[in-house]
Design a protein around this motif. Structure first.
Motif, PDB file in Angstrom:
ATOM      1  N   ASP A 190     -45.385 -29.898  -2.996  1.00 13.01           N
ATOM      2  CA  ASP A 190     -45.971 -31.063  -2.706  1.00 13.01           C
ATOM      3  C   ASP A 190     -45.301 -32.134  -1.476  1.00 13.01           C
ATOM      4  O   ASP A 190     -44.183 -32.021  -1.884  1.00 13.01           O
ATOM      5  CB  ASP A 190     -46.483 -32.072  -4.178  1.00 13.01           C
ATOM      6  N   PRO A 192     -44.198 -35.617  -0.431  1.00 12.77           N
ATOM      7  CA  PRO A 192     -44.445 -37.243  -0.971  1.00 12.77           C
ATOM      8  C   PRO A 192     -43.893 -38.233  -0.592  1.00 12.77           C
ATOM      9  O   PRO A 192     -44.891 -39.308  -0.059  1.00 12.77           O
ATOM     10  CB  PRO A 192     -43.271 -37.172  -2.621  1.00 12.77           C
ATOM     11  N   SER A 195     -47.782 -40.309   1.346  1.00 13.76           N
ATOM     12  CA  SER A 195     -47.940 -41.463   0.878  1.00 13.76           C
ATOM     13  C   SER A 195     -47.261 -42.634   1.075  1.00 13.76           C
ATOM     14  O   SER A 195     -47.413 -43.586   1.066  1.00 13.76           O
ATOM     15  CB  SER A 195     -48.003 -40.739  -0.835  1.00 13.76           C
ATOM     16  N   HIS A 196     -45.443 -42.466   0.934  1.00 14.12           N
ATOM     17  CA  HIS A 196     -45.343 -43.250   0.457  1.00 14.12           C
ATOM     18  C   HIS A 196     -44.712 -43.596   2.612  1.00 14.12           C
ATOM     19  O   HIS A 196     -44.673 -45.241   2.782  1.00 14.12           O
ATOM     20  CB  HIS A 196     -43.233 -42.828   0.491  1.00 14.12           C
ATOM     21  N   ALA A 198     -47.287 -44.684   4.406  1.00 19.18           N
ATOM     22  CA  ALA A 198     -49.023 -44.778   4.896  1.00 19.18           C
ATOM     23  C   ALA A 198     -47.954 -46.783   4.330  1.00 19.18           C
ATOM     24  O   ALA A 198     -48.794 -47.814   4.331  1.00 19.18           O
ATOM     25  CB  ALA A 198     -49.612 -44.911   3.800  1.00 19.18           C
ATOM     26  N   ALA A 214     -52.514 -48.755   0.042  1.00 13.83           N
ATOM     27  CA  ALA A 214     -51.278 -47.554   0.316  1.00 13.83           C
ATOM     28  C   ALA A 214     -50.861 -47.132  -1.430  1.00 13.83           C
ATOM     29  O   ALA A 214     -50.204 -46.422  -1.113  1.00 13.83           O
ATOM     30  CB  ALA A 214     -50.894 -47.938   1.413  1.00 13.83           C
ATOM     31  N   ASP A 217     -53.341 -46.273  -3.748  1.00 16.87           N
ATOM     32  CA  ASP A 217     -53.321 -44.416  -3.807  1.00 16.87           C
ATOM     33  C   ASP A 217     -51.903 -43.847  -4.090  1.00 16.87           C
ATOM     34  O   ASP A 217     -52.105 -42.531  -4.695  1.00 16.87           O
ATOM     35  CB  ASP A 217     -53.129 -44.260  -1.720  1.00 16.87           C
ATOM     36  N   LEU A 218     -51.025 -44.801  -3.651  1.00 16.93           N
ATOM     37  CA  LEU A 218     -49.622 -43.378  -3.997  1.00 16.93           C
ATOM     38  C   LEU A 218     -49.437 -43.068  -5.617  1.00 16.93           C
ATOM     39  O   LEU A 218     -48.683 -42.950  -6.411  1.00 16.93           O
ATOM     40  CB  LEU A 218     -48.306 -44.339  -3.159  1.00 16.93           C
ATOM     41  N   LYS A 221     -52.058 -41.597  -6.856  1.00 14.10           N
ATOM     42  CA  LYS A 221     -51.658 -39.536  -6.941  1.00 14.10           C
ATOM     43  C   LYS A 221     -50.059 -38.797  -7.700  1.00 14.10           C
ATOM     44  O   LYS A 221     -50.152 -38.061  -7.828  1.00 14.10           O
ATOM     45  CB  LYS A 221     -50.317 -39.906  -4.967  1.00 14.10           C
ATOM     46  N   ASP A 225     -49.516 -35.776 -10.123  1.00 14.06           N
ATOM     47  CA  ASP A 225     -49.018 -35.757 -10.333  1.00 14.06           C
ATOM     48  C   ASP A 225     -48.284 -35.456 -12.042  1.00 14.06           C
ATOM     49  O   ASP A 225     -48.212 -33.769 -12.285  1.00 14.06           O
ATOM     50  CB  ASP A 225     -47.148 -35.620  -9.451  1.00 14.06           C
TER      51      ASP A 225
END
Length: 235
Positions: A190, A192, A195-196, A198, A214, A217-218, A221, A225
């Motif tokens: 994965d 990261p 996502s960060h 964004a 954003a 969404d992070l 996720k 995880d």
């Protein structure tokens, strides 16, 4: 809410008693046997009393005439204290505490991202970019990955220019670090960074709504995880 930084015999004494209380080995309402603790831990009465003062300041113990020193109800404990959070993770990731951390982050960080989009300076954005760079460099290194993630979320809170939100780092950093160790400590492909990134891109653009979305969404996720790791451990 400053984190306790005791070392040596004093620090060890605080840690041992605190962990016994937080794990329930010494129950709420129980009166501490000072003489027995002093003998078991092989410390002076003065050292033991100093250790108990630390725990008293955190709302964990109290003392009364005739009753002695006793464990206060959990509702009185300063659960937002950095040490108290750290002690709860001392024997590994606590699933309930991890879940509560997710809830706290879900309340705080989307709003923090929105504020950062409105208030971030060029220096704030540079700090976020630097954290992204550290994440990229940390690929395959769990320890570096944890530090990079902490740097990112610390920079995010700083970019709000709200002193109270910045102080939330004390509350979040230990739990976030334990969550990261749980996730990054397992073999994973994965990444990261997207996502960060964004979140950072939306903050850079000054788009408050996009920054908040954003971040949501992070965080979603992040929950997935942890659930993935738990699912793998259960099999």
């Amino acid at each position: 809410m400053a984190q306790y930084a005791g070392r040596g015999v004093h620090g060890q004494t605080v840690e041992v008693i605190a962990r016994r209380i937080l794990t329930g080995e010494i129950a709420e309402g129980a009166t501490l046997n000072i003489a027995a603790l002093q003998e078991e831990l092989d410390v002076s009465l003065t050292a033991l009393r100093e250790a108990l003062k630390v725990l008293s300041a955190k709302g964990i113990v109290d003392a009364r005439q005739k009753r002695g020193t006793f464990v206060r109800p959990r509702a009185d404990w300063n659960l937002l204290d950095g040490d108290v959070i750290r002690w709860q993770f001392a024997d590994g990731a606590d699933p309930l505490l991890i879940d509560q951390l997710h809830e706290v982050r879900g309340i705080i960080e989307p709003a923090a991202a929105r504020l950062a989009a409105a208030r971030a300076t060029d220096e704030d954005v540079a700090a976020l970019d630097a954290a992204l760079g550290e994440m990229t460099d940390a690929h395959g290194d769990p320890v570096a990955a944890v530090e990079a993630d902490l740097a990112f979320h610390r920079a995010l809170l700083a970019a709000t220019h709200n002193e109270l939100l910045v102080r939330m780092e004390v509350v979040m950093k230990t739990g976030l670090a334990e969550r990261d160790r749980l996730v990054h400590g397992r073999d994973s492909d994965d990444d990261p960074v997207p996502s960060h990134r964004a979140v950072v891109d939306a903050i850079r653009a000054g788009d408050e709504g996009a920054a908040e979305c954003a971040m949501r969404d992070l965080l979603a996720k992040a929950v997935r995880d942890v659930e993935k790791v738990r699912g793998g451990a259960a099999r």
